[in-house]
Design a protein around this motif. Sequence first.
Motif: not given
Length: 449
Positions: A78-85
């Motif tokens: 979830q952290v990496d997903d938010l960083i990407e977004r």
Amino acid sequence: MTEHATRHLAPVQADELNPSEAAARVVDDVLADLGGGHRGVVVDSPPGAGKSTLVVRAAAHLAAAGERLMIVAQTNEQVDDLIERIAGRHPGITLGRLSASGYVPSERVLAYPAVRVAQKAGDLAEHTVVIATAAKWATLSEGSWPWAIVDEAYQMRSDMLLRIAGRFERALFVGDPGQLDPFSTVEVERWAGLTWDPMRSAVSVLLAHNPGLPVHRLPVSWRLPASAAPVVSEAFYPFTGFRAGTGPGDRRLEYGARGMGTTYDRALEEAAATGWALYELPARHTLRTDAEAVRATAALAVRLLQRGPVAHSELGSRPVDAARIAIGAAHRDQVTAIRAALGPHGDGITVDTANRLQGREYDATVVLHPLSGRRDATAFHLESGRLCVLASRHRHACVVVARAGIPELLDAHPSAEPVHLGVPVKFPDGWEANQSVLAHLAGHRVPGD
């Protein structure tokens, strides 16, 4: 599932608006409340309602106002997903990724060289937004931020919120009240009924101690089709219903190859035509890794892929490849058995438990019902959040595999869980939610071989 408590829901008169306008109005109200002096703001989000989009927009809104903020997620994924977004949509925001010493940056993080990864918060002091898991934030002994955004807040235990509460002054809590509750591998009866019960969700404890905080509700699911949103809403969100962002004719699933008249083909055609199918095997008490049910679940997913499905929607038309198909089950041993049964023809199809599928989205899903073949109905298998996750991952169609007799099983096993004083009643009840879903699936029943 959602704990029944007095809430101050922000007024939403959106039924007469189109879905986009209704959703935009709520988001605007949320952003307005961020500047309203509240110590906290809560946003309830049904499946696929744009929760992550709201988190990204709120982060950009606060950053534009000159605020430094921390973002709390529950898993590294979830952290990496938010960083990407955030990095993809707002490259001007300086982003820091706080992680453990053994963390290896994923490709999604490495794709944005401006994102700095560090093990100490002090190394990211100059960054506007710092993102980490709740577990990592809980290790900090110093440092504070004016704002925090807590993502998947209903899946965060209240004791974890207590451990990080000293790191921020005000916070936005965003999550899905219908998904799985926080879980523990140890007995938790000793805390039942206490106001600080660590196994209650962060949001429920927050609202119990701060009843005046504004609570907003995202009213539209952009994931679930018109065939699924009413079913999921009625079964799992009885007090905070939602609607689909698309209409009955906006999405269509068709097959490039004709079927061969098998029961598998009939179930897949029913799912393509109506959005749902119940592939029902004969009633029987079985082992948890029911070989016949495992074989049917895997065969349906493989046959779906073999028929060359094409998804037509508001996003355009695209082939449904293996990456857009998922199989869900309740237990890890069932997942292992289904993966083995898929064989090489099912390469690329996601197979996982409800816990790990939570938050993910696919075009089509095949679900092994948690109560299929069971002699009893335990609290684990009846947890409404588990079935909610399994039944709400799809954009087009869901096929449920189950043995006959589940309604009779439910009738024969009324709730026998101990009742504790001071523990809020949870809604919806697992029996009622299961019966509601099964009643709908009965109209889409295809007898299995």
